[in-house]
Scaffold this active site. Structure first.
Site, PDB file in Angstrom:
ATOM      1  N   GLU A 162     -13.030 -11.434 -35.225  1.00 42.59           N
ATOM      2  CA  GLU A 162     -11.978 -10.485 -34.870  1.00 42.59           C
ATOM      3  C   GLU A 162     -11.896  -9.373 -35.918  1.00 42.59           C
ATOM      4  O   GLU A 162     -11.832  -9.645 -37.101  1.00 42.59           O
ATOM      5  CB  GLU A 162     -10.633 -11.231 -34.786  1.00 42.59           C
ATOM      6  CG  GLU A 162      -9.512 -10.382 -34.271  1.00 42.59           C
ATOM      7  CD  GLU A 162      -9.927  -9.575 -33.038  1.00 42.59           C
ATOM      8  OE1 GLU A 162     -10.262 -10.166 -32.020  1.00 42.59           O
ATOM      9  OE2 GLU A 162      -9.924  -8.324 -33.114  1.00 42.59           O
ATOM     10  N   LYS A 221     -19.001 -10.082 -39.859  1.00 45.28           N
ATOM     11  CA  LYS A 221     -17.552 -10.047 -40.134  1.00 45.28           C
ATOM     12  C   LYS A 221     -17.302 -10.020 -41.648  1.00 45.28           C
ATOM     13  O   LYS A 221     -16.504  -9.226 -42.144  1.00 45.28           O
ATOM     14  CB  LYS A 221     -16.879 -11.262 -39.486  1.00 45.28           C
ATOM     15  CG  LYS A 221     -15.421 -11.428 -39.817  1.00 45.28           C
ATOM     16  CD  LYS A 221     -14.563 -10.272 -39.337  1.00 45.28           C
ATOM     17  CE  LYS A 221     -13.196 -10.308 -39.983  1.00 45.28           C
ATOM     18  NZ  LYS A 221     -12.337  -9.199 -39.627  1.00 45.28           N
ATOM     19  N   CYS A 277      -7.370 -11.546 -45.788  1.00 38.20           N
ATOM     20  CA  CYS A 277      -8.798 -11.538 -45.461  1.00 38.20           C
ATOM     21  C   CYS A 277      -9.726 -10.978 -46.536  1.00 38.20           C
ATOM     22  O   CYS A 277     -10.725 -11.604 -46.865  1.00 38.20           O
ATOM     23  CB  CYS A 277      -9.013 -10.766 -44.172  1.00 38.20           C
ATOM     24  SG  CYS A 277      -8.266 -11.583 -42.775  1.00 38.20           S
TER      25      CYS A 277
HETATM   26  N1  NAD Z   1      -5.016 -11.997 -40.231  1.00 42.20           N
HETATM   27  C1  NAD Z   1      -5.944 -11.109 -39.944  1.00 42.20           C
HETATM   28  O1  NAD Z   1      -5.738  -9.890 -39.985  1.00 42.20           O
HETATM   29  C2  NAD Z   1      -7.325 -11.556 -39.538  1.00 42.20           C
HETATM   30  C3  NAD Z   1      -8.207 -10.623 -38.979  1.00 42.20           C
HETATM   31  C4  NAD Z   1      -9.460 -11.059 -38.578  1.00 42.20           C
HETATM   32  C5  NAD Z   1      -9.820 -12.388 -38.730  1.00 42.20           C
HETATM   33  N2  NAD Z   1      -8.959 -13.273 -39.303  1.00 42.20           N
HETATM   34  C6  NAD Z   1      -9.364 -14.672 -39.400  1.00 42.20           C
HETATM   35  O2  NAD Z   1      -8.761 -15.405 -38.343  1.00 42.20           O
HETATM   36  C7  NAD Z   1      -8.446 -16.742 -38.759  1.00 42.20           C
HETATM   37  C8  NAD Z   1      -6.981 -17.019 -38.545  1.00 42.20           C
HETATM   38  O3  NAD Z   1      -6.227 -16.115 -39.352  1.00 42.20           O
HETATM   39  P1  NAD Z   1      -4.676 -15.941 -39.157  1.00 42.20           P
HETATM   40  O4  NAD Z   1      -4.272 -14.799 -40.010  1.00 42.20           O
HETATM   41  O5  NAD Z   1      -4.330 -15.927 -37.697  1.00 42.20           O
HETATM   42  O6  NAD Z   1      -4.162 -17.345 -39.784  1.00 42.20           O
HETATM   43  P2  NAD Z   1      -2.732 -18.012 -39.645  1.00 42.20           P
HETATM   44  O7  NAD Z   1      -2.580 -18.881 -40.824  1.00 42.20           O
HETATM   45  O8  NAD Z   1      -1.712 -16.956 -39.346  1.00 42.20           O
HETATM   46  O9  NAD Z   1      -2.850 -18.923 -38.319  1.00 42.20           O
HETATM   47  C9  NAD Z   1      -3.623 -20.061 -38.235  1.00 42.20           C
HETATM   48  C10 NAD Z   1      -2.851 -21.103 -37.416  1.00 42.20           C
HETATM   49  O10 NAD Z   1      -3.717 -22.196 -37.133  1.00 42.20           O
HETATM   50  C11 NAD Z   1      -2.939 -23.371 -37.073  1.00 42.20           C
HETATM   51  N3  NAD Z   1      -3.793 -24.556 -37.204  1.00 42.20           N
HETATM   52  C12 NAD Z   1      -4.545 -24.944 -38.280  1.00 42.20           C
HETATM   53  N4  NAD Z   1      -5.231 -26.057 -37.996  1.00 42.20           N
HETATM   54  C13 NAD Z   1      -4.918 -26.402 -36.718  1.00 42.20           C
HETATM   55  C14 NAD Z   1      -5.312 -27.457 -35.868  1.00 42.20           C
HETATM   56  N5  NAD Z   1      -6.201 -28.379 -36.256  1.00 42.20           N
HETATM   57  N6  NAD Z   1      -4.775 -27.519 -34.624  1.00 42.20           N
HETATM   58  C15 NAD Z   1      -3.900 -26.577 -34.215  1.00 42.20           C
HETATM   59  N7  NAD Z   1      -3.491 -25.554 -34.975  1.00 42.20           N
HETATM   60  C16 NAD Z   1      -3.988 -25.462 -36.215  1.00 42.20           C
HETATM   61  C17 NAD Z   1      -1.966 -23.197 -38.215  1.00 42.20           C
HETATM   62  O11 NAD Z   1      -0.814 -24.020 -38.032  1.00 42.20           O
HETATM   63  C18 NAD Z   1      -1.644 -21.698 -38.121  1.00 42.20           C
HETATM   64  O12 NAD Z   1      -0.471 -21.450 -37.364  1.00 42.20           O
HETATM   65  C19 NAD Z   1      -8.898 -16.817 -40.226  1.00 42.20           C
HETATM   66  O13 NAD Z   1     -10.196 -17.344 -40.268  1.00 42.20           O
HETATM   67  C20 NAD Z   1      -8.932 -15.364 -40.670  1.00 42.20           C
HETATM   68  O14 NAD Z   1      -9.843 -15.141 -41.700  1.00 42.20           O
HETATM   69  C21 NAD Z   1      -7.711 -12.886 -39.674  1.00 42.20           C
END
Ligand code: NAD
Length: 463
Positions: A162, A221, A277
């Site tokens: 993403e 990414k 990130c």
């Molecule tokens: N935040 C950003 O801007 C962004 C942009 C691109 C990519 N990413 C990537 O996307 C991924 C997620 O990032 P985010 O910011 O959404 O993280 P986040 O911490 O906001 O959300 C992750 C969620 O996953 C849940 N979770 C973890 N293990 C689980 C399981 N086994 N079953 C069910 N739920 C579970 C957690 O409770 C949490 O709510 C990461 O790898 C990050 O690097 C983030």
């Protein structure tokens, strides 16, 4: 294969917005976002759509359009996995805080748990999509776990990283520069890629949907974030030189940004980048390079982080030095705590580290941020474990009103570039501060000449 039901594991800053937009654009597909965190799911289901847990301009409207129609939020992970044709994994992949690779490698504990759960629950063939940012070659780990279930279920694994930026997530998702999909280069892989392409093609022009092999997609990414962060560190490195040479970093950025080979974006000098990130993804890249023995490659990218840490510390030191080398007992107002404007996300925010450095010198800090609740500020500081929670509560006060936050302060520091800060009645703020009244503009957003006219001593970045 046409996908009818999607499950997304992880209802965070990526899972929530991406799935809300897929549901909005594809009313014929049922999208269920699941998470272990009950409070988070309850917030996504809140009757008042303005109380969803992720603040993003335009997101409440998208959620309110699709929620209950073909967008659902649930804690029943097993059921959603069982029913889905396609499963997005969008869980957190933070930097490891223990063991081998501590402080650099990505912690893939949650990814592996998801894979094991998918393997345990699935009774029909599925396409599993890596939406989380992962080290290159993670798909082979997932494949290994999924292929050893012994129940005959077939899995295809795609990488679909993403690229949204927090603060503009909805806009980025509705009109992405590109969508990247990596998959196996065999018949099964190509069919899975086509199934995901078909979903995005509901609203993304086909020429913007790039398909590659899995490893290129995973690595792209990390590379994208490394390049973006590198630009910030590059301009920040020069901001320090500007402060010693009477060059002005805003003028330098404009002069180089008009060169079409360089481009104008991500050339804004600041107190340093934050967010969940950039740092973690570069550290991850550094770790992978080192693990292949590529020392020069690793050192090269690590410097981006070293520069960013230096910029945050330099900003805090400048405040201390300007306030006559002591901030003990002095109130310093922080405007902004989020890592950037238009988000309530504070992960790795520069504000946390600048505050920590000033608190070490016994400063008193008054914080105002339009979207970050008081509780989050204390959680962020306590997480560092630099001092006791009681001390953090004594030294830091969080305000609901920016004018109260600045009252009786020796200095105001701008830590986030929220637009509203530019509109404040700065005369009123000045009148209620101790004199001389200082402003440290960590985002270069305020009108220096106007503030100096009022009587402020203004300290921007890079001039
Ligand atoms: N935040 C950003 O801007 C962004 C942009 C691109 C990519 N990413 C990537 O996307 C991924 C997620 O990032 P985010 O910011 O959404 O993280 P986040 O911490 O906001 O959300 C992750 C969620 O996953 C849940 N979770 C973890 N293990 C689980 C399981 N086994 N079953 C069910 N739920 C579970 C957690 O409770 C949490 O709510 C990461 O790898 C990050 O690097 C983030």
């Amino acid at each position: 294969m046409t996908v009818k039901k999607i499950c997304c594991i992880g209802a965070g800053y990526v899972g929530g917005p991406t799935m809300a937009v897929i549901a909005k654009q594809c009313p014929g597909i049922q999208v269920t976002v699941v998470d272990l965190n009950e409070a988070r799911i309850a917030a996504w289901n809140d009757q008042d759509v303005n109380k969803i847990p992720v603040y993003e301009p335009g997101l409440s409207e998208v959620v309110s359009e699709a929620r209950g129609r073909n967008l659902f939020f649930s804690t029943d992970v097993d059921k959603a996995i069982d029913e889905a044709d396609m499963i997005f994994i969008s869980v957190n992949t933070p930097t490891k805080t223990y063991g081998a690779g501590k402080g650099q490698a990505a912690d893939l504990k949650w990814i592996e748990l998801c894979a094991r759960q998918i393997a345990r629950v699935s009774k029909s063939d599925k396409i599993v999509v890596e939406k989380s940012t992962l080290p290159v070659r993670t798909a082979s780990t997932l494949k290994d776990i999924l292929q050893h279930t012994g129940n005959g279920v077939k899995f295809q694994i795609l990488s679909n990283p993403e690229f949204l930026a927090e603060g503009t997530a909805v806009e980025d998702l509705l009109s992405p520069d590109r969508v990247l999909i990596g998959g196996d280069q065999n018949e099964g892989g190509r069919k899975a890629i086509e199934a995901l392409v078909e979903i995005y093609a509901h609203w993304v022009p086909r020429e913007r949907i790039l398909t590659t092999n899995v490893w290129s997609s995973e690595l792209s990414k990390l590379t994208a974030n490394a390049f973006l962060a590198q630009r910030v560190s590059s301009i920040n490195a020069l901001s320090e030189l500007c402060e010693h040479t009477e060059a002005d970093i805003n003028e330098v950025a404009r002069a180089i940004g008009t060169d079409s080979r360089i481009g104008s974006k991500f050339l804004k000098a600041s107190v340093g980048f934050g967010g969940s990130c950039f740092q973690k993804d570069i550290l991850n890249l550094v770790y992978i390079a080192r693990s292949y023995g590529l020392t020069q490659v690793a050192d090269y990218w690590e410097q981006v982080i070293i520069m960013n840490d230096h910029q945050k510390k330099r900003f805090a030191n400048k405040i201390i030095k300007t306030l006559y080398n002591t901030v003990n007992g002095k109130k310093i107002a922080f405007l902004g705590w989020a890592f950037k404007k238009d988000t309530n996300d504070t992960r790795e925010s520069a504000a946390i580290y600048v505050a920590d450095h000033l608190l070490y010198e016994q400063a008193h800090i008054g914080v105002y941020d339009p979207k970050v609740p008081a509780q989050q500020v204390y959680i962020d500081l306590d997480y560092l474990a630099t001092r006791s929670s009681d001390e953090n509560s004594q030294l830091v006060q969080v305000y609901n009103d920016p004018y109260e936050a600045c009252k009786d302060a020796h200095a105001v520091a701008i830590l986030t570039e929220w637009d509203e800060f530019k509109q404040y009645d700065w005369q009123r703020i000045y009148d209620n501060m101790l004199k001389p009244a200082h402003i440290f503009d960590g985002r270069n957003i305020l009108d220096k000449a106007k503030l100096e006219n009022i009587g402020f001593k203004v300290c921007p970045i890079g001039s």
